[in-house]
Design a protein around this motif. Sequence first.
Motif, PDB file in Angstrom:
ATOM      1  N   THR A 175      29.032  17.159  78.685  1.00 36.59           N
ATOM      2  CA  THR A 175      30.184  18.038  78.543  1.00 36.59           C
ATOM      3  C   THR A 175      31.377  17.225  78.075  1.00 36.59           C
ATOM      4  O   THR A 175      31.491  16.031  78.374  1.00 36.59           O
ATOM      5  CB  THR A 175      30.542  18.719  79.864  1.00 36.59           C
ATOM      6  N   GLN A 176      32.264  17.865  77.344  1.00 36.25           N
ATOM      7  CA  GLN A 176      33.444  17.139  76.888  1.00 36.25           C
ATOM      8  C   GLN A 176      34.273  16.633  78.056  1.00 36.25           C
ATOM      9  O   GLN A 176      34.844  15.538  77.989  1.00 36.25           O
ATOM     10  CB  GLN A 176      34.305  18.020  75.977  1.00 36.25           C
ATOM     11  N   GLY A 236      32.875  19.104  70.292  1.00 34.86           N
ATOM     12  CA  GLY A 236      32.827  19.542  71.681  1.00 34.86           C
ATOM     13  C   GLY A 236      31.834  18.716  72.468  1.00 34.86           C
ATOM     14  O   GLY A 236      31.887  17.484  72.475  1.00 34.86           O
ATOM     15  N   ASP A 237      30.885  19.366  73.144  1.00 29.15           N
ATOM     16  CA  ASP A 237      29.848  18.656  73.884  1.00 29.15           C
ATOM     17  C   ASP A 237      28.931  17.941  72.890  1.00 29.15           C
ATOM     18  O   ASP A 237      28.437  18.557  71.933  1.00 29.15           O
ATOM     19  CB  ASP A 237      29.021  19.633  74.721  1.00 29.15           C
ATOM     20  N   VAL A 280      36.801  23.789  71.933  1.00 30.36           N
ATOM     21  CA  VAL A 280      36.312  22.701  72.778  1.00 30.36           C
ATOM     22  C   VAL A 280      37.034  22.766  74.124  1.00 30.36           C
ATOM     23  O   VAL A 280      38.030  23.475  74.283  1.00 30.36           O
ATOM     24  CB  VAL A 280      36.516  21.328  72.094  1.00 30.36           C
ATOM     25  N   TRP A 281      36.535  22.015  75.089  1.00 29.14           N
ATOM     26  CA  TRP A 281      37.017  22.103  76.471  1.00 29.14           C
ATOM     27  C   TRP A 281      38.523  21.928  76.599  1.00 29.14           C
ATOM     28  O   TRP A 281      39.212  22.746  77.213  1.00 29.14           O
ATOM     29  CB  TRP A 281      36.285  21.066  77.332  1.00 29.14           C
ATOM     30  N   GLN A 327      28.981  25.925  76.164  1.00 27.50           N
ATOM     31  CA  GLN A 327      30.237  25.794  75.431  1.00 27.50           C
ATOM     32  C   GLN A 327      30.640  27.064  74.698  1.00 27.50           C
ATOM     33  O   GLN A 327      31.834  27.406  74.636  1.00 27.50           O
ATOM     34  CB  GLN A 327      30.112  24.646  74.420  1.00 27.50           C
TER      35      GLN A 327
END
Length: 520
Positions: A169-170, A147-148, A515-516, A506
């Motif tokens: 951030t992703q 993720g991030d 994840v995003w 997140q």
Amino acid sequence: MKKILSLIFASSMVILSGCDGDFEELNKDPNAATAEGFNPAYLFTSAQLFSSRGDDGASLHYTETFVQHFATLSDAGTFDFFGDKYVYNKGGSESLWKNTFNAINGGSKLLEDAILLSKDKPEMSNLYNMARIWKTVIYHRMTDLYGDVPYSEANQGYTGTIYKPKYDTQKDIYYSMLSELEDATAKLDATKGPVAADIIYGGDVAKWKKFGYSMMLRLGMRLQKVEPQTAETWVKKAFAGGVFTSVDDNMYVRFPDKTGANQSLVNGESWTLSVSGVSPGKISATIFNYMKTRNDPRLKYMVAVYSDPAKASTKNTDPAVQKGMPNGFNLVTIKNDPSWDNTKDQHQYSGINRDVYAKLDGPRMCLTYGEVQYMLAEAVIRGWISGDAKALYESGVAGAMKNLAKYDASAVITDAEIAAYLTANPFLGVGDKEKAIEQINTQYWAATFMNGLEAYANVRRSGYPKLIPINYPSNETDGTYPRRLRYPEDEPVLNTANYNEAVARQGTDNFKTRVWWDKQ
């Protein structure tokens, strides 16, 4: 091959020379290295090799079992293939992170230095832009798995005195990677000649352009769930730019030597030994049955039964004795499964065919023509680009099957075999959009066998194949499908504020947080 190894040793010596106690050297401008005659191409070569090595913890033992390419009967906490039962293992969960950010042979630091040393130097513009494209290879795997992650401030302890990098951030990472791909790929210039240090395409600018746009296609497709309009925009750009057109465009790194004499240099042997010795990893019944019921010609090259795993001579490829191992069982519970034969041990299940996949000089696949064709077929189905979805799908099948010969020259699937397979397993067509997308992405899952990081990302992105989650005692997900791996255990201590900020943004640092781009 001698050239590749000499480049690696040269760059390794440059890296290690910084540890000789001459602290005055640490105060020198890093750009001065070029002025003194050091060529950043050496760093680029090493970055390619180190960052593409087989990551057995995350890619093989976690993600390859998450997607049910592999299975094991070993119990939780005592085995290598942790993802089979969704249990936590510190080394496995951290391995991609630690390998990526390893200052000596992790790849990302070497690449950042190559980018820094070649920037604003016209004679090195192709090297600079190839390195920028390669950076997306490294970081898209990192962010897809965790993720991030540190990105914009990563690897700047020396050049920027940033010892505790923020977690980007992703979304920001993906936007940056796509922009970098667009700019770097467009600026590759064939008139400036090849980059000799490139161990992927020998510096061929035309192939790098195809690779750059194919990476753009992959990253664009990844945004399909979270930002479909953004995904469509980038997929169109990639398609217009020109992606892979044959299996000869496949992006992979072939490791240095078949004897294994230099494997310790790149830690590449861990991947190979994980699938070539007495390891308990077997072929999952999920992928085995999928391929067997379709009479897939790849299967005869993929699997084998070794009655004694320590002896290659005990290999048997007779289809009559082949069977996949169901996921989520141990040596006790498997005995209640219909597949178990009480007269035999766990090696009654098929393992990987070592003569094809477990070679010390074998390739590590990153992106293939077959995958590209499948992504284009899906893009057509979604109405993002124009084209013949059926023809693209069939080219994907053919490309995926032809790809096996890249692993070993004996693994040749003929055009007649491919045609027979497509006749028996025809494309479902565009009449049922979701069924077509399912068929395409299930084939994508089969095509990414032995590339667990990509297979796992695409299963989460597309939702296919519809894998049945495992609910083994003490698993990390409460029996739901895992969505990511945990950050390294020392991050909350070494980078406390930035770690806490990422987790607050997140979600809980566990296997269940999405994840995003994987948001529901």
